[in-house]
Design a protein around this motif. Structure first.
Motif, PDB file in Angstrom:
ATOM      1  N   GLN A  65     -10.976  -4.210   6.672  1.00  0.00           N
ATOM      2  CA  GLN A  65     -11.679  -5.297   5.988  1.00  0.00           C
ATOM      3  C   GLN A  65     -12.139  -4.922   4.584  1.00  0.00           C
ATOM      4  OE1 GLN A  65     -14.006  -7.822   8.954  1.00  0.00           O
ATOM      5  NE2 GLN A  65     -14.497  -5.748   9.696  1.00  0.00           N
ATOM      6  N   GLY A  66     -11.429  -4.039   3.954  1.00  0.00           N
ATOM      7  CA  GLY A  66     -11.853  -3.617   2.622  1.00  0.00           C
ATOM      8  C   GLY A  66     -11.483  -4.646   1.565  1.00  0.00           C
ATOM      9  N   TYR A  67     -10.473  -5.446   1.865  1.00  0.00           N
ATOM     10  CA  TYR A  67      -9.989  -6.421   0.880  1.00  0.00           C
ATOM     11  C   TYR A  67     -10.155  -7.842   1.390  1.00  0.00           C
ATOM     12  CZ  TYR A  67      -6.863  -8.357  -2.686  1.00  0.00           C
ATOM     13  OH  TYR A  67      -6.339  -9.066  -3.724  1.00  0.00           O
ATOM     14  N   GLU A  68      -9.860  -8.008   2.662  1.00  0.00           N
ATOM     15  CA  GLU A  68     -10.044  -9.319   3.276  1.00  0.00           C
ATOM     16  C   GLU A  68     -10.723  -9.151   4.623  1.00  0.00           C
ATOM     17  OE1 GLU A  68      -7.606 -12.622   2.786  1.00  0.00           O
ATOM     18  OE2 GLU A  68      -5.939 -11.469   1.946  1.00  0.00           O
ATOM     19  N   ASP A  69     -11.628 -10.039   4.912  1.00  0.00           N
ATOM     20  CA  ASP A  69     -12.334  -9.952   6.176  1.00  0.00           C
ATOM     21  C   ASP A  69     -11.384 -10.130   7.343  1.00  0.00           C
ATOM     22  OD1 ASP A  69     -15.154  -9.426   5.825  1.00  0.00           O
ATOM     23  OD2 ASP A  69     -15.212 -11.296   4.656  1.00  0.00           O
ATOM     24  N   GLY A  70     -11.616  -9.381   8.372  1.00  0.00           N
ATOM     25  CA  GLY A  70     -10.849  -9.547   9.593  1.00  0.00           C
ATOM     26  C   GLY A  70      -9.487  -8.896   9.601  1.00  0.00           C
ATOM     27  N   VAL A  71      -9.165  -8.160   8.548  1.00  0.00           N
ATOM     28  CA  VAL A  71      -7.848  -7.521   8.488  1.00  0.00           C
ATOM     29  C   VAL A  71      -7.966  -6.004   8.667  1.00  0.00           C
ATOM     30  CG1 VAL A  71      -5.872  -7.004   7.016  1.00  0.00           C
ATOM     31  CG2 VAL A  71      -6.864  -9.309   7.031  1.00  0.00           C
ATOM     32  N   PHE A  72      -7.090  -5.485   9.506  1.00  0.00           N
ATOM     33  CA  PHE A  72      -7.046  -4.054   9.750  1.00  0.00           C
ATOM     34  C   PHE A  72      -5.653  -3.556   9.408  1.00  0.00           C
ATOM     35  CE2 PHE A  72      -6.047  -0.441  12.475  1.00  0.00           C
ATOM     36  CZ  PHE A  72      -7.148   0.388  12.271  1.00  0.00           C
ATOM     37  N   SER A  73      -5.558  -2.488   8.653  1.00  0.00           N
ATOM     38  CA  SER A  73      -4.198  -1.996   8.375  1.00  0.00           C
ATOM     39  C   SER A  73      -4.097  -0.482   8.302  1.00  0.00           C
ATOM     40  CB  SER A  73      -3.633  -2.623   7.107  1.00  0.00           C
ATOM     41  OG  SER A  73      -4.625  -2.804   6.132  1.00  0.00           O
ATOM     42  N   ILE A  74      -2.873  -0.055   8.508  1.00  0.00           N
ATOM     43  CA  ILE A  74      -2.520   1.363   8.464  1.00  0.00           C
ATOM     44  C   ILE A  74      -1.426   1.491   7.411  1.00  0.00           C
ATOM     45  CG2 ILE A  74      -1.448   3.269   9.712  1.00  0.00           C
ATOM     46  CD1 ILE A  74      -4.066   2.684  10.933  1.00  0.00           C
ATOM     47  N   ALA A  75      -1.547   2.463   6.510  1.00  0.00           N
ATOM     48  CA  ALA A  75      -0.538   2.620   5.464  1.00  0.00           C
ATOM     49  C   ALA A  75      -0.149   4.074   5.298  1.00  0.00           C
ATOM     50  CB  ALA A  75      -1.061   2.076   4.134  1.00  0.00           C
ATOM     51  N   ALA A  76       1.073   4.279   4.820  1.00  0.00           N
ATOM     52  CA  ALA A  76       1.537   5.637   4.507  1.00  0.00           C
ATOM     53  C   ALA A  76       2.232   5.597   3.160  1.00  0.00           C
ATOM     54  CB  ALA A  76       2.481   6.140   5.589  1.00  0.00           C
ATOM     55  N   PRO A  77       2.127   6.684   2.425  1.00  0.00           N
ATOM     56  CA  PRO A  77       2.735   6.722   1.090  1.00  0.00           C
ATOM     57  C   PRO A  77       4.237   6.974   1.170  1.00  0.00           C
ATOM     58  CG  PRO A  77       1.782   8.852   1.579  1.00  0.00           C
ATOM     59  CD  PRO A  77       1.473   7.952   2.756  1.00  0.00           C
ATOM     60  N   ILE A  78       4.963   6.355   0.258  1.00  0.00           N
ATOM     61  CA  ILE A  78       6.377   6.696   0.093  1.00  0.00           C
ATOM     62  C   ILE A  78       6.446   7.680  -1.055  1.00  0.00           C
ATOM     63  CG2 ILE A  78       8.632   5.803  -0.547  1.00  0.00           C
ATOM     64  CD1 ILE A  78       7.663   3.151   0.755  1.00  0.00           C
ATOM     65  N   LEU A  79       6.918   8.859  -0.760  1.00  0.00           N
ATOM     66  CA  LEU A  79       6.885   9.925  -1.752  1.00  0.00           C
ATOM     67  C   LEU A  79       8.122   9.944  -2.616  1.00  0.00           C
ATOM     68  CD1 LEU A  79       5.440  12.824   0.437  1.00  0.00           C
ATOM     69  CD2 LEU A  79       4.212  11.146  -0.970  1.00  0.00           C
ATOM     70  N   GLY A  80       7.924  10.202  -3.896  1.00  0.00           N
ATOM     71  CA  GLY A  80       9.032  10.454  -4.805  1.00  0.00           C
ATOM     72  C   GLY A  80       9.437  11.904  -4.706  1.00  0.00           C
ATOM     73  N   LEU A  81      10.469  12.252  -5.420  1.00  0.00           N
ATOM     74  CA  LEU A  81      11.017  13.602  -5.324  1.00  0.00           C
ATOM     75  C   LEU A  81      10.013  14.658  -5.724  1.00  0.00           C
ATOM     76  CD1 LEU A  81      14.631  13.901  -6.519  1.00  0.00           C
ATOM     77  CD2 LEU A  81      13.544  14.740  -4.448  1.00  0.00           C
ATOM     78  N   ALA A 112       2.732  -0.550   4.685  1.00  0.00           N
ATOM     79  CA  ALA A 112       1.549  -0.785   5.508  1.00  0.00           C
ATOM     80  C   ALA A 112       1.815  -1.809   6.611  1.00  0.00           C
ATOM     81  CB  ALA A 112       0.399  -1.275   4.640  1.00  0.00           C
ATOM     82  N   VAL A 113       1.154  -1.609   7.731  1.00  0.00           N
ATOM     83  CA  VAL A 113       1.144  -2.601   8.814  1.00  0.00           C
ATOM     84  C   VAL A 113      -0.240  -3.229   8.821  1.00  0.00           C
ATOM     85  CG1 VAL A 113       1.347  -2.992  11.285  1.00  0.00           C
ATOM     86  CG2 VAL A 113       2.692  -1.192  10.208  1.00  0.00           C
ATOM     87  N   ALA A 114      -0.268  -4.557   8.779  1.00  0.00           N
ATOM     88  CA  ALA A 114      -1.562  -5.247   8.757  1.00  0.00           C
ATOM     89  C   ALA A 114      -1.678  -6.168   9.960  1.00  0.00           C
ATOM     90  CB  ALA A 114      -1.701  -6.050   7.470  1.00  0.00           C
ATOM     91  N   MET A 115      -2.836  -6.152  10.593  1.00  0.00           N
ATOM     92  CA  MET A 115      -3.029  -6.981  11.782  1.00  0.00           C
ATOM     93  C   MET A 115      -4.451  -7.550  11.779  1.00  0.00           C
ATOM     94  SD  MET A 115      -3.508  -3.886  14.522  1.00  0.00           S
ATOM     95  CE  MET A 115      -3.250  -4.885  15.961  1.00  0.00           C
ATOM     96  N   PRO A 116      -4.658  -8.623  12.532  1.00  0.00           N
ATOM     97  CA  PRO A 116      -6.020  -9.122  12.682  1.00  0.00           C
ATOM     98  C   PRO A 116      -6.859  -8.051  13.367  1.00  0.00           C
ATOM     99  CG  PRO A 116      -4.417 -10.735  13.441  1.00  0.00           C
ATOM    100  CD  PRO A 116      -3.671  -9.465  13.229  1.00  0.00           C
ATOM    101  N   LEU A 117      -8.028  -7.805  12.845  1.00  0.00           N
ATOM    102  CA  LEU A 117      -8.890  -6.759  13.383  1.00  0.00           C
ATOM    103  C   LEU A 117      -9.145  -6.971  14.874  1.00  0.00           C
ATOM    104  CD1 LEU A 117     -10.728  -4.341  12.882  1.00  0.00           C
ATOM    105  CD2 LEU A 117     -12.538  -5.921  12.223  1.00  0.00           C
ATOM    106  N   SER A 118      -9.178  -8.234  15.261  1.00  0.00           N
ATOM    107  CA  SER A 118      -9.494  -8.569  16.648  1.00  0.00           C
ATOM    108  C   SER A 118      -8.452  -7.998  17.618  1.00  0.00           C
ATOM    109  CB  SER A 118      -9.545 -10.092  16.806  1.00  0.00           C
ATOM    110  OG  SER A 118      -8.317 -10.646  16.357  1.00  0.00           O
TER     111      SER A 118
END
Lengths: 257, 257
Positions: free
Chosen positions: B188-204, B213-219
């Motif tokens: 919920q850092g950007y929108e209320d009720g949203v939970f997400s997991i993210a990983a960086p895509i690395l360059g060389l 990122a995968v985003a889902m309703p926090l509920s």
DNA sequence: CATCCATGGATCATTATTTGATCCTATAGT
DNA sequence: ACTATAGGATCAAATAATGATCCATGGATG
């Protein structure tokens, strides 16, 4: 042609224009049997040099190439590639040959092969070459982004000798000639009594990254030597680009004026 | 192992650490007969994938690789590589998955695969993600040049919700955690009720070029889904890097604080 | 909708290439 | 001078590559 060579020859059909091939299509183009082509492609795919799109079944170049190319690149900086080529030119001409690279400090001499003759031109390693006063500089300017060349034309052009090109129009002409012919000539523009022929070393984008030049005492200059030096220097510059990048970049001439 | 595969397997012995091989040396390493090894090397050399130093007789990777690698690269921009991977993640999780790339405008969403569920998170393509307020942004910051991350910590951090990390110390912690674990979570850092997991895509170079990122309703969030999403997102990010560059870059974590 | 044709892929007896033991020569170290 | 190791060459034997043929699938076309 060995089996290995056949397989690799398939890779060369993949270009920017045709980055994907179907099996039959490629077999026809390469003039191999379809079954053979497939076996080769499968072998290449197992090795990561080729990938097959799972949906379209078409073949593309694989990610394995990237690692290999990077190893090659890191092992082949300009100097390492260029020095043997310079040596050849030096042997062929028996005049002083020098290589310069454009960096933050300007066009810097990074390697020199001196002539064995007693009367020869000496060039110091690390020396910064004024772009407007040397054959190397003009060859470089002629294949630089137009903006760079133009901005240089507006600068105050230091006169090193009576022959230095200080009038923008004259320099402009010299750059145009170099752009057209692929090489430049410098006659006492930086030091009295020195005559040189230079050609740009092109980067992949077609712009110069440096130049290679043959310098000789003006007194020894004849039409015949000039002609030989032009050939030698242009050939060398192209050989260096090709070895650095695996192909000859398409030149991009600066548009001055 | 076909002859072709054997030949290409030889190429893989050439690395940044060992960019040159002698014939016998390589034959021993590869466990091929010396004569066989030589024939393979000659075939590779004829094809430009290998070169032999004329003096030392040692073998190195050839210039032909560079052209091929370039064709591959030009044919594989991030999007093309990433979309199928995203789709897989979307299928596996049945939640909205989005990809963002860092450019001049900031971290921009370049592709979205929406969940099929009625109650889902919607993300707009082209949306600019605030680095400090989203899982994607934090994952990105955690693998950015330290200077970028630090400069961001000093900026005024806009609060989008009550949960947005606005205290530098808190953001700092989040970045550190992401750097350590290789993924970030946003609640919920950007929108209320949203939970997400993210990983960086690395360059060389090991720095992030974007994130997934995968985003889902926090509920809907549970320990089990979180764990699955972490796995999926990290795997996907790595797969994308590998496909883009032919290998998995070594991560370079930002040093904040 | 049936037909046609081109596609990617699989099979296997025939064929040609790859294989590796062996030899040769050159060079560096002892 | 001797030895060890290198790169390279040779050729009968072993093996892997070849390609004619077949099959299944999927667009087109009438």
């Amino acid at each position: 042609m060995s089996t290995v060579e056949k397989a690799i020859s398939l890779l060369n059909f993949f270009t920017e224009d045709t980055p994907e091939w179907g099996l039959s299509e490629l077999a026809r183009q390469a003039q191999f049997d379809k079954a053979t082509t497939r076996r080769l492609l499968v072998a290449l795919a197992n090795s990561g040099l080729i990938e097959q799109h799972t949906v379209t079944r078409r073949y593309q170049l694989g990610a394995g190439l990237l690692r290999l190319a990077r190893v090659r690149e890191s092992h082949f900086p300009l100097l390492q590639v260029a020095v043997p080529v310079l040596r050849d030119v030096a042997t062929a001409t028996d005049e002083t040959v020098h290589l310069s690279e454009f960096g933050a400090r300007g066009l810097v001499t990074v390697h020199v092969e001196e002539s064995t003759k007693a009367n020869r031109v000496s060039v110091a390693n690390g020396q910064i070459l004024p772009l407007h006063a040397t054959a190397s500089g003009i060859a470089f300017l002629a294949f630089s982004p137009s903006q760079l060349a133009k901005s240089y034309l507006r600068k105050s052009l230091t006169a090193f000798t009576r022959h230095t090109l200080v009038q923008p129009a004259r320099l402009d002409d010299a750059i145009k000639a170099a752009a057209e012919h692929g090489y430049s000539r410098g006659e006492q523009g930086y030091e009295d009594g020195v005559f040189s022929i230079a050609a740009p070393i092109l980067g992949l984008d077609g712009y110069a990254i440096g130049s290679i030049a043959v310098a000789m005492p003006l007194s020894r200059n004849t039409k015949a030597t000039t002609e030989r030096h032009i050939q030698a220097v242009r050939g060398a510059a192209q050989a260096i680009s090709t070895r650095l990048f695996g192909e000859q970049p398409t030149p991009r001439q600066a548009r001055v004026a």
